[in-house]
Scaffold this motif. Structure first.
Motif, PDB file in Angstrom:
ATOM      1  N   SER A1402       0.833  -1.202   0.000  1.00 33.25           N
ATOM      2  CA  SER A1402       0.000   0.000   0.000  1.00 33.25           C
ATOM      3  C   SER A1402       0.867   1.252   0.000  1.00 33.25           C
ATOM      4  O   SER A1402       1.834   1.367   0.760  1.00 33.25           O
ATOM      5  N   ASP A1403       0.507   2.177  -0.861  1.00 31.89           N
ATOM      6  CA  ASP A1403       1.231   3.451  -0.914  1.00 31.89           C
ATOM      7  C   ASP A1403       0.769   4.423   0.159  1.00 31.89           C
ATOM      8  O   ASP A1403       1.485   5.369   0.492  1.00 31.89           O
ATOM      9  N   SER A1404      -0.427   4.216   0.675  1.00 31.73           N
ATOM     10  CA  SER A1404      -0.995   5.174   1.628  1.00 31.73           C
ATOM     11  C   SER A1404      -0.893   4.712   3.073  1.00 31.73           C
ATOM     12  O   SER A1404      -1.379   5.403   3.958  1.00 31.73           O
ATOM     13  N   TYR A1405      -0.257   3.565   3.317  1.00 36.00           N
ATOM     14  CA  TYR A1405      -0.237   3.041   4.685  1.00 36.00           C
ATOM     15  C   TYR A1405       0.823   3.763   5.511  1.00 36.00           C
ATOM     16  O   TYR A1405       1.953   3.991   5.057  1.00 36.00           O
ATOM     17  N   ASN A1406       0.431   4.092   6.719  1.00 35.75           N
ATOM     18  CA  ASN A1406       1.353   4.629   7.718  1.00 35.75           C
ATOM     19  C   ASN A1406       1.318   3.733   8.943  1.00 35.75           C
ATOM     20  O   ASN A1406       0.241   3.314   9.372  1.00 35.75           O
ATOM     21  N   PRO A1407       2.464   3.438   9.538  1.00 38.88           N
ATOM     22  CA  PRO A1407       2.476   2.604  10.748  1.00 38.88           C
ATOM     23  C   PRO A1407       1.683   3.269  11.871  1.00 38.88           C
ATOM     24  O   PRO A1407       1.444   4.484  11.849  1.00 38.88           O
ATOM     25  N   PRO A1408       1.259   2.499  12.861  1.00 35.05           N
ATOM     26  CA  PRO A1408       0.452   3.074  13.948  1.00 35.05           C
ATOM     27  C   PRO A1408       1.129   4.232  14.667  1.00 35.05           C
ATOM     28  O   PRO A1408       0.483   5.241  14.967  1.00 35.05           O
ATOM     29  N   HIS A1409       2.439   4.109  14.924  1.00 33.67           N
ATOM     30  CA  HIS A1409       3.090   5.188  15.668  1.00 33.67           C
ATOM     31  C   HIS A1409       3.181   6.462  14.836  1.00 33.67           C
ATOM     32  O   HIS A1409       3.185   7.571  15.382  1.00 33.67           O
ATOM     33  N   VAL A1410       3.216   6.330  13.525  1.00 35.01           N
ATOM     34  CA  VAL A1410       3.250   7.515  12.670  1.00 35.01           C
ATOM     35  C   VAL A1410       1.886   8.202  12.671  1.00 35.01           C
ATOM     36  O   VAL A1410       1.796   9.441  12.739  1.00 35.01           O
ATOM     37  N   ARG A1411       0.824   7.408  12.601  1.00 34.44           N
ATOM     38  CA  ARG A1411      -0.511   8.005  12.638  1.00 34.44           C
ATOM     39  C   ARG A1411      -0.747   8.722  13.964  1.00 34.44           C
ATOM     40  O   ARG A1411      -1.342   9.812  14.004  1.00 34.44           O
ATOM     41  N   ARG A1412      -0.291   8.130  15.052  1.00 35.14           N
ATOM     42  CA  ARG A1412      -0.463   8.778  16.357  1.00 35.14           C
ATOM     43  C   ARG A1412       0.379  10.052  16.442  1.00 35.14           C
ATOM     44  O   ARG A1412      -0.053  11.067  16.991  1.00 35.14           O
ATOM     45  N   LYS A1413       1.567   9.994  15.876  1.00 41.16           N
ATOM     46  CA  LYS A1413       2.424  11.182  15.900  1.00 41.16           C
ATOM     47  C   LYS A1413       1.804  12.311  15.104  1.00 41.16           C
ATOM     48  O   LYS A1413       1.838  13.488  15.521  1.00 41.16           O
ATOM     49  N   GLN A1414       1.217  11.994  13.962  1.00 39.54           N
ATOM     50  CA  GLN A1414       0.559  13.026  13.165  1.00 39.54           C
ATOM     51  C   GLN A1414      -0.639  13.605  13.888  1.00 39.54           C
ATOM     52  O   GLN A1414      -0.884  14.825  13.820  1.00 39.54           O
ATOM     53  N   LYS A1415      -1.383  12.781  14.592  1.00 39.28           N
ATOM     54  CA  LYS A1415      -2.534  13.283  15.333  1.00 39.28           C
ATOM     55  C   LYS A1415      -2.098  14.170  16.494  1.00 39.28           C
ATOM     56  O   LYS A1415      -2.739  15.195  16.785  1.00 39.28           O
ATOM     57  N   ILE A1416      -1.018  13.804  17.151  1.00 38.07           N
ATOM     58  CA  ILE A1416      -0.505  14.635  18.251  1.00 38.07           C
ATOM     59  C   ILE A1416      -0.083  16.000  17.716  1.00 38.07           C
ATOM     60  O   ILE A1416      -0.370  17.046  18.324  1.00 38.07           O
ATOM     61  N   ALA A1417       0.584  15.996  16.573  1.00 33.79           N
ATOM     62  CA  ALA A1417       0.978  17.271  15.976  1.00 33.79           C
ATOM     63  C   ALA A1417      -0.253  18.106  15.607  1.00 33.79           C
ATOM     64  O   ALA A1417      -0.253  19.336  15.765  1.00 33.79           O
ATOM     65  N   ASP A1418      -1.301  17.460  15.170  1.00 34.77           N
ATOM     66  CA  ASP A1418      -2.532  18.184  14.839  1.00 34.77           C
ATOM     67  C   ASP A1418      -3.152  18.784  16.095  1.00 34.77           C
ATOM     68  O   ASP A1418      -3.644  19.924  16.080  1.00 34.77           O
ATOM     69  N   ILE A1419      -3.154  18.042  17.187  1.00 36.35           N
ATOM     70  CA  ILE A1419      -3.690  18.562  18.454  1.00 36.35           C
ATOM     71  C   ILE A1419      -2.869  19.750  18.926  1.00 36.35           C
ATOM     72  O   ILE A1419      -3.410  20.753  19.431  1.00 36.35           O
ATOM     73  N   VAL A1420      -1.555  19.673  18.761  1.00 29.28           N
ATOM     74  CA  VAL A1420      -0.704  20.789  19.184  1.00 29.28           C
ATOM     75  C   VAL A1420      -1.032  22.055  18.395  1.00 29.28           C
ATOM     76  O   VAL A1420      -1.138  23.153  18.952  1.00 29.28           O
ATOM     77  N   ASN A1421      -1.226  21.909  17.116  1.00 28.82           N
ATOM     78  CA  ASN A1421      -1.523  23.084  16.291  1.00 28.82           C
ATOM     79  C   ASN A1421      -2.885  23.689  16.618  1.00 28.82           C
ATOM     80  O   ASN A1421      -3.070  24.907  16.539  1.00 28.82           O
TER      81      ASN A1421
END
Length: 1447
Positions: A1402-1421
């Motif tokens: 899959s070209d669009s798959y992100n590992p679980p820790h990456v998805r959580r990291k992106q969500k944390i960055a979104d919460i920070v913003n």
């Protein structure tokens, strides 16, 4: 001799010299022109006049018309005139005449060449019979007899090279058969004519055209026969249009059937296979006998007739035609190529006595002589049609031919007589016995003085091999539960024993054909098939460890042969463990060996064959070069290792090593001088009777009889080749890494050095791939690196003690550093380069993410799994709601938490108030919820200022007391204190001392009065002070010591703290630098605060908690009873345990443990009920569970509504769901089951409810440690999802179907598309669009694992749709046989690997820790608190939630 010369075969085929311009016009135009032009020419010729054609142009135009006239029907004189004209013009070569045109006389050779090409049209099939409607039966009979007589005159005699019979045979037979078919449709011939045709055709069999034309006709008839016999659903028998046109369109179905049966037996007047292999019988016809005597009356040698030299090819063509018919009835749909001429390299031409015919060497091609015409090396063999006829029916038709051909020139033991019991087929249908005159025994051949057995004995191997392969395909097509007559089975087994002989009489084509066509022979539940196991093992020992297969290249593609051998090996591997010490029966003891003392055919136990099978497996892996074959071997290796480990774990008794060594020594067939060492070449240095297995026995026999030894050997072999031959082959590398991951889970004790070898090899593999040149870096290469990191995590989580070794820990951390930063800090050629000095340059972000996941695994998972909350959740099950509910302080709410973010990747939720539990309230305490990339963790911390012992003994700090005074200790002295020492009085005065007068010298009366007052006052003061001193002295004596009023006391401990500030400060997070914005970076400061009062904050926090910490997969399990086709029938099977086999329920238990969907904190198969925390269930749920357990609802219990099966390890989690009709569970709860009958298979289900652990290794009991009040109810889960938001982006949907099929043939009827709606996981749906699963996951991309139970207790596996971009997935591969012990483990491991492959693709798959990291960055913003530094520090000293008191 002629290998360097060009063949004219294609020139002849492509020659269009016999076509005319009139062929481009309609038939009516050509007919009129030809009749008008040719008739005058014929009249002039008959009158003897001079030709009127004077110019070359006139002659060529006339020849175009004559060329077309030769193709006209024979009902007029046109054809006769054309022949007369051309025969007259041909005489220009001998004697020119006036009737011949002048241009022909001038250039006779040029025109005669064109005339000869035109004369070919004289022999094309005519349309007279098709167009004629007035022909009477007598006319038809005369016409048929005329054609038979013409053919017999030309074809019955021995063929003369270059003679007319040789040139016209194909045309003559073609015309005869076409006219015969027309007669069948118009006026069906009477039996005498059929018999006459059979007798005459038997005299023409030395012509290859007879067999070729018969094959065309019978195949065309078979195609029409199958169409109306089995219906349109039966796979069509595809034949060339040219051959299909031979059958008249008006022929009805009844006529087709009658004609087909008679044409099939037209060559069966005497059995054609055996007769074609016996020149003595072929030469016994009257025409041959007439020429046996020459003019002098001396007998002519048989071997001087060239036509008999072609019998091996004719024999092979006949068997290939029969093979095509068999494939047609089996439903193997492909385009036939039987009409294509077979080159001389097809048949082995060698002469034992004369040596004038040499063996033809040719390069192997994808379409080899012994393989099916449609088969190539990469294509899978087509499955037989589900509605195919039974094996007995096919053998009744073709059995006698095939069995006789398969035993041609077999050198049986003298004690075996080829009587009717062996050569005839005793069937209930009273199949015709073959006549004794056609038996081809050695005695028959020797009785003919003109027949030299050595002259032809080796020429018929190709035809015999074709017959053997066809029989193998027939028996492999056996349906589930089908019975085969013992007479057929016994003769078939006798054939295989003979064909699999590895001795001086080995026949390589036959051996190769048997192996090629028997990949599923041991998967069909054939009765007594196990007697062939030793013989097949011997054959595999000859093929698989041989790297070159030089003796087989002439006959078959080596890769295809090795693949078929591996398929057979996959079906044999479980047999030794399954049957144990049971001895295999011997069919014919000692009949194939002249050595009476040999124990070659003695009974042996199945367990003693294990070592030989393991040796074959290891040898095959060392010599295999094809990627697909290698992956199949790797899957088989995990199968045998896991099966051995589970068998030893159960305490089964194994045979002693002495017995196995004795057995291995007794097999003389294992002697060989061929070296198969790793990396070397295999060169045969010994005779063919010695096989390349003894070298393997010497190299690998050490400790491979135990699971530990086999595991060690597998690790050594795979790791060595992974970093050598396989590291550049993507498909093999992925399979090898999957094998190593599976081997890590095998519960066998091995030395740490062997485990370290596996870890080091994976690390070396990563280093090599990362160090490859930049142009070679691609997504596929990075996928290999990611897979290697996943394998490394598997080994570390299964063996966490490996990191206790310094060298191993250092190597692993260096690899992690390499993946994250792109280079190591320490290289052999450079000095140490610290992290801060390096510029991050990873191979790719995917590689970096995989390395970060490995680091997280090392730091947070190793030694901590399963966690106290159970394997279902590697994270804490505590969040803000849980803390609020279970704390003893009613004043706290969700706004009582302080939220900080560290390094833009970790969210800290701090509760400063004590929880009121066992914590000491006098010490600073803080409860922290840490939400990071690896999950959610809860820590309760207290500031500890005392040693642990003191803290355990007392709650508050008490300082040491002052010691009590002791006044009676020592001696007391009365000493008058002086202001100055006594020596002062001894110092004489000086004038300066007297300069100040005394007081009385200057006192006046006024001063005296004042002075007196002062003295009186002083005296009073002295007295007062003395009294006070005495009073105080008395009071002090009366008081206790110490005085509580005057005593100095320590201050009381503080009761209120800013624990969040203390925590951040003590851990170094609170500093001036941490609050400043990084220079030249868009990242926020290292420490920031979040504003929880903003709307949507807690929704996003809950959204973050929904993101899983591990990859999650879903398996849907179906049970398919025999004959079922619809989805509803399949779904209803699991409603009761009476509808399924007991082994199916046992299989479910081996996959995972039972969990309550409403209480389960992990993946349940659907996002709406997964990852449940912080809620509760009432007593109603437990009452329903009691109702469920008391009813026989079968496997539908695990349909995902109330319960599901679940498995998890440190790296992944899987939910096993058994879909059932939606109303099934509701109906079962409402109905009264008191009157239901008990079932023995239902006894397994209470165990499912009472034993969460079942038979697996993990400890699911941890999941029950939490009270029911901490779990989520099925209805409250939907409320937890944020309103108006999409389901969290969980990546590509990874799901697998596992189908238990009672009948193997029903696999093609599995309604995959209809069951898509029953397998929704919620991952594919969104709030804005209801994308169906059908569009989200194409059916061809859904992996399906079919499991078919065999009568032996083993299981046959078929994997469908699991081959993607990276080829097949292991350990389960198509055609594998699996034991009952290892089935659950192998299915589970295959599911894990399939889903990992999908995520890699899959070209669009992100590992679980990456998805959580992106969500944390979104919460920070979104929720960052925009405070200045002074305001930030001030807020730390203020009470949180002053403005937000309401929850």
């Amino acid at each position: 001799m002629y290998s360097e010369w060009r063949s004219l075969h294609l020139v002849i085929q492509n020659d269009k010299g016999h076509t005319s311009v009139l062929h481009s016009y309609p038939d009516s135009v050509g007919r009129e022109v030809a009749n008008a032009v040719v008739r005058p020419l014929g009249q002039v010729l008959n009158a003897g006049g001079e030709s009127s054609l004077k110019t070359d142009k006139e002659v060529k135009w006339t020849m175009e018309v004559v060329c077309y006239g030769l193709t006209l029907p024979l009902d007029g004189d046109t054809v006769k005139h054309c022949v007369d004209v051309y025969t007259d013009w041909i005489m220009a070569l001998v004697l020119p005449k006036d009737s011949i045109p002048l241009p022909v006389i001038n250039e006779p050779n040029l025109y005669v060449q064109s005339i000869l090409k035109h004369l070919q049209n004289l022999f094309v099939p005519r349309k007279l019979a098709r167009e004629s409607t007035t022909m009477a039966r007598e006319t038809w009979e005369v016409l048929l007899l005329f054609l038979l007589q013409i053919n017999d005159i030309l074809l019955a005699a021995p063929t003369v090279p270059g003679g007319i019979a040789e040139n016209l045979a194909e045309k003559l037979i073609g015309v005869l058969f076409e006219v015969w078919l027309l007669a069948c449709s118009r006026c069906f011939p009477t039996p005498p004519y059929w018999k006459t045709a059979k007798e005459m055709v038997a005299n023409w069999r030395h012509h290859s055209a007879v067999v070729e034309q018969w094959s065309k006709v019978i195949c065309a008839l078979t195609a029409r026969l199958l169409r109306f016999t089995y219906g349109q659903s039966f796979p069509p028998f595809k034949i060339p249009d040219e051959d299909a046109s031979l059958i008249p369109p008006e022929m009805d179905n009844e006529c087709i059937g009658q004609t087909w049966f008679r044409f099939l037996h037209m060559l069966r007047y005497s059995p054609i296979p055996v007769d074609l292999s016996n020149p003595a019988i072929i030469s016994s016809t009257p025409k041959f006998q007439e020429q046996f005597l020459n003019v002098s009356g001396m007998a002519q040698e048989l071997n001087q007739y060239p036509c008999l030299k072609h019998l091996p090819q004719i024999f092979f063509r006949a068997m290939r035609g029969i093979s095509c018919l068999v494939d047609a009835f089996l439903g193997n749909s492909f385009h036939l190529h039987y009409h294509k001429r077979i080159t001389d390299g097809t048949v082995k031409n060698s002469t034992a006595s004369t040596g004038h015919a040499s063996k033809v060497q040719h390069q192997p091609s994808s379409s080899s002589p012994l393989s099916s015409p449609n088969q190539t090396c990469s294509e899978p063999r087509p499955l037989p049609a589900p509605h195919r006829p039974k094996v007995n029916s096919i053998l009744n038709l073709f059995g006698s031919w095939l069995f006789d051909a398969a035993f041609v020139h077999c050198k049986l033991h003298n004690g075996l007589n080829r009587d009717s019991s062996m050569t005839a087929i005793a069937t209930q249908a009273s199949v015709e016995f073959r006549r004794k005159g056609s038996q081809m025994s050695a005695d028959t051949m020797a009785s003919n003085p003109m027949f030299d057995a050595g002259e032809f004995s080796d020429n018929y191997e190709a035809g015999r091999a074709e017959a053997c392969g066809t029989l193998c395909r027939i028996f492999c097509s056996k349906k589930t539960g089908e019975d085969i007559l013992p007479a057929y089975l016994s003769r078939f087994y006798m054939l295989l024993i003979q064909g699999l002989q590895i001795a001086d009489s080995i026949c390589h084509p036959v051996l190769a054909s048997i192996i090629l066509n028997s990949p599923a022979l041991f998967c069909c539940d054939l009765k007594g098939i196990d007697v062939l196991v030793p013989y097949f093992i011997s054959a595999l020992e000859t093929i698989l460890p041989d790297r070159e297969l030089s003796k087989f290249k002439t006959y078959v593609n080596p890769t295809e042969l090795r693949r078929a051998s591996i398929n057979i090996l996959l079906s044999l591997l479980p047999l030794p463990h399954h049957f144990g010490i049971i001895k295999s029966e011997v069919v014919l003891e000692g009949k194939f060996s002249n050595d009476d003392s040999s124990s070659y055919d003695k009974p042996v136990t199945f367990l003693s064959l294990k070592l030989r099978l393991v040796n074959i497996l290891i040898g095959a892996l060392q010599t295999e070069t094809d990627p697909n074959n290698t992956q199949m071997i790797l899957g088989a290796m995990l199968n045998i290792v896991q099966d051995s480990a589970l068998l030893e774990a159960t305490g089964c008794q194994m045979e002693t090593n002495g017995g196995e060594n004795m057995v291995s020594k007794s097999h003389s067939r294992t002697n060989s001088g061929i070296s198969t060492a790793s990396g070397g070449s295999t060169e045969p240095t010994t005779p063919d009777s010695e096989r390349p297995a003894q070298a393997l026995l010497r190299d690998y026999a050490l400790h491979t009889d135990t699971a530990a030894g086999l595991l060690i050997r597998s690790i050594h072999l795979v790791t060595q080749r992974l970093n050598a031959q396989w590291r550049q082959e993507m498909s093999i590398s992925l399979a090898a890494l999957e094998l190593l991951s599976g081997l890590a889970k095998v519960k066998v004790g091995v030395d740490s050095s062997d485990r370290k070898r596996a870890i080091s090899s994976v690390c070396s593999y990563i280093v090599y791939q990362c160090s490859r040149p930049a142009p070679l870096h691609s997504r596929d290469l990075h996928s290999m690196i990611v897979a290697a990191f996943q394998c490394l995590c598997a080994w570390l989580t299964e063996h966490p003690d490996m990191l206790d070794e310094k060298d191993c820990l250092k190597e692993v951390l260096e690899i992690v550093e390499l993946g994250i930063s792109g280079s190591k800090s320490r290289n052999s050629e450079q000095e140490i380069k610290y992290k801060g000095d390096k510029e991050p340059n990873p191979a790719s972000m995917r590689v970096k993410d995989a390395a970060e996941a490995t680091l997280t695994c090392i730091m947070q998972i190793l030694g901590a799994f399963p966690s106290p909350s159970g394997p279902a959740s590697p994270c804490s099950l505590v969040n803000e709601t849980t803390l609020i509910k279970y704390s003893r302080l009613p004043s706290i709410n969700k706004f009582s938490f302080r939220y900080f973010v560290l390094d833009n990747s970790v969210i800290l939720a701090m509760l400063e108030q004590p929880l009121g539990n066992e914590q000491n309230d006098f010490f600073p305490s803080v409860t922290i919820l840490i939400r990071g990339m690896s999950g959610r963790h809860a820590w309760a911390q207290q500031l500890c200022l005392l040693p642990r012992g003191a803290k355990a003994n007392q709650k508050t700090f008490v300082p040491e007391p002052r010691p009590a005074p002791k006044n009676d200790v020592g001696l007391k002295y009365s000493v008058k204190h002086r202001p100055f020492p006594e020596e002062v009085d001894k110092i004489p005065f000086v004038k300066a001392d007297l300069s100040i007068p005394d007081l009385h010298e200057i006192v006046t009366e006024e001063l005296e009065e004042k002075h007196e007052k002062l003295r009186i006052g002083m005296d009073k003061q002295v007295l007062y002070e003395k009294s006070i001193d005495q009073q105080m002295e008395e009071d002090w004596r009366k008081k206790n010591f110490p005085d509580p009023v005057t005593e100095c006391k320590p201050p009381s401990p503080a009761q209120e703290f800013q624990t969040a500030r203390l925590f951040l400060s003590h851990f170094g997070f609170l500093s001036l630098e941490a609050l400043k914005e990084p220079a030249n970076s868009r990242l926020p400061p290292h420490l920031i605060a979040l504003d929880s009062s903003l709307p949507g904050f807690f929704d996003d926090i809950g959204y973050l908690d929904l993101l899983p910490c591990r990859p999650f997969d879903t398996v849907f399990i179906f049970y398919m009873k025999a004959g079922q086709k619809t989805s509803q029938e399949i779904l209803k099977n699991v409603e009761s345990s009476r509808n399924v086999q007991p082994h199916f329920l046992e299989f479910l238990l081996s996959l995972g443990w039972s969990v309550d969907v409403g209480k389960h904190p992990g993946w349940t198969g659907h996002v709406s009920t997964s990852w449940s925390i912080n809620s509760f269930c009432d007593d109603e749920g437990s009452e329903q569970d009691e109702i469920i357990s008391s009813e026989d609802i079968g496997a539908s219990l695990f349909n995902g509504q109330k319960k599901a099966l679940y498995y998890a390890d440190a790296l992944t989690e899987i939910a096993f769901v058994v879909p059932s009709p939606v109303e099934s569970l509701t109906d079962s709860l409402e109905s009264n089951a008191s009157d239901q009958e008990s079932d023995t298979s239902m006894d397994l289900l209470p165990g499912i409810l009472k034993q969460p652990a079942l038979t697996l290794e993990l400890f699911p009991n941890h999941t029950d440690n939490f009270s029911s009040s901490q779990r989520l109810s099925p209805t409250s889960r939907s409320k937890k999802l944020p309103q108006g938001r999409a389901v969290p982006p969980l990546g590509p949907e990874t799901k697998v179907y596992v189908v238990w099929v009672e009948r193997y043939d029903d696999i093609e009827n599995f309604p995959l598309s209809d069951l898509v709606s029953e397998t929704s996981t919620g991952v594919e749906t969104t709030t804005n669009s209801s994308t169906s699963l059908r569009s989200a996951t194409p059916e061809k991309e859904v992996a399906v694992i079919f499991i078919h139970p065999l009568n032996t207790g083993l299981f046959r596996v078929k994997v469908q749709g699991a081959t993607g971009k990276f080829s097949m997935v292991i350990p389960l591969v198509d055609g594998m046989i699996v034991s009952r012990r290892a089935l659950g483990f192998l299915v589970r491991q295959t599911v894990i690997n399939i889903c990992r492959r999908k995520r890699l693709e899959s070209d669009s798959y992100n590992p679980p820790h990456v998805r959580r990291k992106q969500k944390i960055a979104d919460i920070v913003n979104k929720y960052r608190n925009k405070q200045l530094e002074p305001e930030f520090y001030t807020s730390l000293f203020q009470e949180v939630g002053l403005n937000n008191c309401n929850p």
